[in-house]
Write an enzyme that holds these catalytic residues in place. Sequence first.
Site, PDB file in Angstrom:
ATOM      1  N   SER A  53      49.426  -6.682  53.073  1.00 49.76           N
ATOM      2  CA  SER A  53      49.202  -7.812  53.974  1.00 49.76           C
ATOM      3  C   SER A  53      50.300  -8.045  55.002  1.00 49.76           C
ATOM      4  O   SER A  53      50.060  -8.689  56.012  1.00 49.76           O
ATOM      5  CB  SER A  53      48.976  -9.081  53.159  1.00 49.76           C
ATOM      6  OG  SER A  53      50.077  -9.312  52.311  1.00 49.76           O
ATOM      7  N   LYS A  98      38.746 -14.476  52.911  1.00 46.39           N
ATOM      8  CA  LYS A  98      39.303 -13.878  54.137  1.00 46.39           C
ATOM      9  C   LYS A  98      38.154 -13.451  55.051  1.00 46.39           C
ATOM     10  O   LYS A  98      37.582 -14.295  55.710  1.00 46.39           O
ATOM     11  CB  LYS A  98      40.289 -12.779  53.762  1.00 46.39           C
ATOM     12  CG  LYS A  98      41.548 -13.426  53.168  1.00 46.39           C
ATOM     13  CD  LYS A  98      42.604 -12.487  52.697  1.00 46.39           C
ATOM     14  CE  LYS A  98      43.800 -13.312  52.222  1.00 46.39           C
ATOM     15  NZ  LYS A  98      44.418 -12.809  51.008  1.00 46.39           N
ATOM     16  N   HIS A 131      42.395  -7.715  51.733  1.00 50.57           N
ATOM     17  CA  HIS A 131      42.457  -7.509  53.182  1.00 50.57           C
ATOM     18  C   HIS A 131      41.633  -6.318  53.660  1.00 50.57           C
ATOM     19  O   HIS A 131      41.607  -6.023  54.851  1.00 50.57           O
ATOM     20  CB  HIS A 131      43.910  -7.338  53.635  1.00 50.57           C
ATOM     21  CG  HIS A 131      44.659  -8.627  53.694  1.00 50.57           C
ATOM     22  ND1 HIS A 131      44.532  -9.515  54.748  1.00 50.57           N
ATOM     23  CD2 HIS A 131      45.527  -9.202  52.826  1.00 50.57           C
ATOM     24  CE1 HIS A 131      45.302 -10.566  54.531  1.00 50.57           C
ATOM     25  NE2 HIS A 131      45.919 -10.409  53.368  1.00 50.57           N
TER      26      HIS A 131
HETATM   27  C1  LIG Z   1      44.986 -13.530  49.851  1.00 49.74           C
HETATM   28  C2  LIG Z   1      45.172 -12.558  48.767  1.00 49.74           C
HETATM   29  C3  LIG Z   1      44.816 -12.860  47.447  1.00 49.74           C
HETATM   30  C4  LIG Z   1      44.343 -14.220  47.035  1.00 49.74           C
HETATM   31  O1  LIG Z   1      43.070 -14.494  47.499  1.00 49.74           O
HETATM   32  P1  LIG Z   1      42.568 -16.015  47.566  1.00 49.74           P
HETATM   33  O2  LIG Z   1      41.106 -15.906  47.537  1.00 49.74           O
HETATM   34  O3  LIG Z   1      43.104 -16.584  48.830  1.00 49.74           O
HETATM   35  O4  LIG Z   1      43.107 -16.703  46.360  1.00 49.74           O
HETATM   36  C5  LIG Z   1      44.963 -11.882  46.477  1.00 49.74           C
HETATM   37  N1  LIG Z   1      45.439 -10.656  46.790  1.00 49.74           N
HETATM   38  C6  LIG Z   1      45.796 -10.329  48.054  1.00 49.74           C
HETATM   39  C7  LIG Z   1      46.311  -8.960  48.340  1.00 49.74           C
HETATM   40  C8  LIG Z   1      45.690 -11.276  49.067  1.00 49.74           C
HETATM   41  O5  LIG Z   1      46.060 -10.956  50.305  1.00 49.74           O
END
Ligand SMILES: *Cc1c(COP(=O)(O)O)cnc(C)c1O
Length: 394
Positions: free
Chosen positions: A184, A242, A212
Site C-alpha cells: 500500500s 476500497k 489493494h
Molecule cells: C486497508 C487494508 C486492510 C483493512 O481493510 P479494511 O476493510 O479497511 O478493514 C487490510 N489489509 C490491507 C493490505 C489493507 O490495505
Amino acid sequence: MTSKTLEDFLEAGIRELKEQGLFNEVDPLESPNGPQITLNGKEMINLSSNNYLGLATDERLKAKAIQAIETDGVGAGAVRSINGTLQLHLRLEEKLAAFKHTEAALAYQSGFNANVAAIPAVMDRNDAILSDELNHASIIDGCRLSRAKIIPYKHSDMDDLREKAKEATEQYGKVMVITDGVFSMDGDVAKLPEIVEIAEAFDLITYVDDAHGSGVLGEGAGTVKHFNLSDRIDMQMGTLSKAIGVVGGYVAGRQSLIEWLKVRSRPFLFSTSLTPGDVAATIEALDILTTSKDLQTRLWENARYFQEGLRAIGFDTGKTETPITPCIIGDEKETQQFSQRLMEEGIYAKSIVFPTVPRGTGRVRNMPIAAHTRDMLDEALAKYKTIGKELNVI
Ligand SMILES: *Cc1c(COP(=O)(O)O)cnc(C)c1O
C-alpha cells in the site's frame, strides 16, 4: 520512567508524539469522500482515498442500500452464527466466491477483521508464519493473535523467503507464507508466481491479502487472478471498503476452509454481521465490476496519466505498478511541508514518513481514482510543479 496512571501515560505519550511531529490530527470532511472533498469550508481535489472506482458515492449502490434498509432493516440483529445470517449474506458470499474463482467465501465486518479472524483460525503456537516485512498492520495483528512464530522476510526477497521457509519447515508444524498482493505504500505487486513455487516446494500454506489488488488488477478479480494462480493460493483475503466502495472484508478459498472459519474464526462467532445496506450495496458493486470494465479502464487511464505527468515534471514515483502513486520527496520535514503546501493550494494528498516508511523516503501518497476528471488531474499536476520549484525539489 514508567507512568503508573492513565493520565500520566496519556499526557506523556501525546507530548512525545507532538514533539516528534508524529501526532496525527484527523480532518473531518464536510462532503462525501468523492474525487473532490470539502474541508474547513474549502473545496479540494482528493488524492487520498482508497475509493479506486468511485463506487463509494455511486447512485446505483446507494439505491440498493436504501432498498435493502427498507426490506431488511438497518441492522442484522445478531452474530452470524446465531441468527444474524440473512439471505443477503449468502448471496454476497456466492458472488464473492465467483468473483475470486474459488469454491467458497466468507464475509466479515471489515478487512482488518478478516485478517484477525482467519489467520488465528488456522495457525497456532506450534506453527510458523513467514511474513513480508512490509505487510499490513492487520496481518501483523492476526499473526500475533495466532501465537505462531512470526518470521519476517525481507520485502519481496525470494532468496530470503526460500532460506527461511527451509529452516521453518524443519522446526515447526504448519508453515504459512503471507503477503499483501499490492503493497500500500509503494504500489508494488507481490511476486506471487515465485512465492507459489517456493510454497509448493516446502508445502507452505499460502495467504494473500489483496485489499489493494481487488477491483484493480486481474481485470478486477485481483492480484491472484492477474497471475492466474486462483487454484494455487489457499487463502485469498480482501476488503469491501476500497475498490468495492462500501465496508466489510472476506476470505475466499476451498469449501473446507470456509466451513472451518465458520466454526473457528472469532469475529464471525462473536461480532454482529454486516448490515443489510452494506451487503446490498456490495452485491451491486460486484455486479458492476463483473459486467463492465469501464471503471477499471478509467482508473488505469487516470493512474497512468497522473504518474507520467509527475515523472515528466521531474518527480520520483518509486516502483509503483498500480494506481498507488508515491511522490518521493525524501526528507521528513520537507515532505510534510510539501503536503501542507498542496493542501493550501487545494490538493488533498497526505504525507507518509518514518516510521510508516523507511527514514529518508518520505513521500506524498496520491491515489488517482476513476472518478477524477482530466481537469482535476491537470490542476493537481500544475500545483505539484509550482510547489516542487518553490521548495527546490525538482
Ligand atoms: C486497508 C487494508 C486492510 C483493512 O481493510 P479494511 O476493510 O479497511 O478493514 C487490510 N489489509 C490491507 C493490505 C489493507 O490495505
